[in-house]
Design a protein around this motif. Structure first.
Motif, short mmCIF file in Angstrom:
data_model
loop_
_atom_site.label_atom_id
_atom_site.label_comp_id
_atom_site.label_asym_id
_atom_site.label_seq_id
_atom_site.Cartn_x
_atom_site.Cartn_y
_atom_site.Cartn_z
N TYR A 66 0.83 -1.20 0.00
CA TYR A 66 0.00 0.00 0.00
C TYR A 66 0.86 1.25 0.00
N TYR A 102 -4.33 6.69 -3.71
CA TYR A 102 -3.69 5.59 -3.03
C TYR A 102 -3.61 4.39 -3.96
N MET A 110 -3.22 0.04 -3.70
CA MET A 110 -3.18 -1.15 -2.85
C MET A 110 -2.17 -2.17 -3.35
N ARG A 113 2.58 1.34 3.66
CA ARG A 113 2.40 0.37 4.75
C ARG A 113 2.10 -1.00 4.16
N TRP A 154 -0.14 -4.19 3.50
CA TRP A 154 -1.58 -4.33 3.31
C TRP A 154 -2.04 -5.54 4.12
N ARG A 169 -8.34 -7.56 3.74
CA ARG A 169 -9.59 -6.85 4.01
C ARG A 169 -9.89 -6.80 5.51
N ALA A 212 -7.33 -4.33 7.01
CA ALA A 212 -7.14 -3.11 6.23
C ALA A 212 -7.05 -1.88 7.11
N ASN A 213 -6.15 -0.99 6.76
CA ASN A 213 -6.07 0.32 7.39
C ASN A 213 -5.67 0.30 8.85
N THR A 214 -5.16 -0.78 9.36
CA THR A 214 -4.73 -0.78 10.76
C THR A 214 -3.22 -0.77 10.90
N GLY A 215 -2.52 -0.96 9.80
CA GLY A 215 -1.07 -0.97 9.88
C GLY A 215 -0.49 0.42 10.02
N GLU A 216 0.76 0.49 10.45
CA GLU A 216 1.44 1.76 10.60
C GLU A 216 1.77 2.33 9.24
N LEU A 217 1.42 3.58 9.03
CA LEU A 217 1.81 4.31 7.84
C LEU A 217 3.19 4.90 8.05
N PHE A 275 5.79 7.56 6.63
CA PHE A 275 5.77 8.74 5.79
C PHE A 275 7.17 9.14 5.34
#
Lengths: 114, 118
Positions: free
Chosen positions: B31, B48, B50, B94, B96, B99, B102-107, B109
């Motif tokens: 991701y 974004y 995936m 981050r 992936w 589903r 999803a969206n709980t991993g550390e981003l 930057f």
């Protein structure tokens, strides 16, 4: 219209004081993250909360996810000058075609004076 | 060292002159995402991805293009920049988590690219 409303936008306090930052929405989020950003750098993850009502502690920082997963708060106990920075909440919207979309609040600029 | 690298870090350009901001990550993340940061508005997601060849619009995609031909790179293209695209841009990546994750991993930057369009 901001999907995630963060308040206050600015906070200036003395060392040793407690503070709370709020992140509110009318939408449900599958998870919510808090990041801290320092000048000239990218945000760095502090915590992820996933379950409604969840409370996580990171030293002097306490994070809470609302029961309905629409809001969150960050509480700092006995703030120190090293806590100074921009705090951002970020919510992942639940379900449908929203996978991959992450919405950030406007941010709270915290200044802790010695 | 695990990192997300953006280039250029600073750029001043003129209206209409096409530019590309590169983003590269060495963590084998599926991701990747681009954000712009403006005072009082926080970070707003532009596009974004995936995975390779899979991209989608964020909240403010107008005036931007992206491509994901390789897993490690995710360039942001401004075909005809305008002054309202003056901003601080961040690339992030981050893992992936599927589903369910999803969206709980550390981003992670990058350090940001400050763009000024005159």
């Amino acid at each position: 219209t901001q999907l995630l409303e963060q308040s206050p936008q600015f906070l200036s306090i003395q060392e040793g004081e407690n503070l709370t930052v709020y992140c509110n929405s009318s939408s449900v989020f599958s998870s919510l993250q808090w990041y801290r950003q320092e000048p000239g750098e990218g945000p760095v993850l502090l915590v992820t909360v996933v379950t409604g009502g969840e409370v996580k502690k990171l030293k002097r920082l306490t994070f809470q996810f609302g029961d309905a997963r629409k809001d969150s708060s960050l509480h700092i106990t006995a703030a120190q000058p090293g806590d100074t920075g921009l705090y951002l909440c970020a919510g992942a919207r639940a379900g449908g075609t929203s996978y991959g979309k992450l919405t950030f609040g406007q941010g709270t600029i915290l200044t802790v004076h010695p | 060292e695990a990192q997300v690298t953006q280039n250029p870090r600073y750029l001043i350009t003129v209206t209409g002159k096409k530019l590309t901001v590169t983003c590269s990550q060495n963590m084998n993340h599926e991701y990747m995402s681009w954000y712009r940061q403006d005072p009082g508005l926080g970070l707003r997601q532009i596009y974004y991805s995936m995975n390779v060849e899979v991209t989608d619009k964020g909240d403010v995609p107008e005036g931007y293009k992206v491509s994901r031909k390789e897993k490690r790179n995710f360039p942001l293209i401004l075909e005809s920049p305008s002054p309202n695209q003056t901003s601080l841009y961040f690339c992030a990546s981050r893992s992936w988590g599927g589903r369910t994750g999803a969206n709980t991993g550390e981003l992670f930057f990058g350090e940001g690219s400050r763009l000024t369009v005159l």
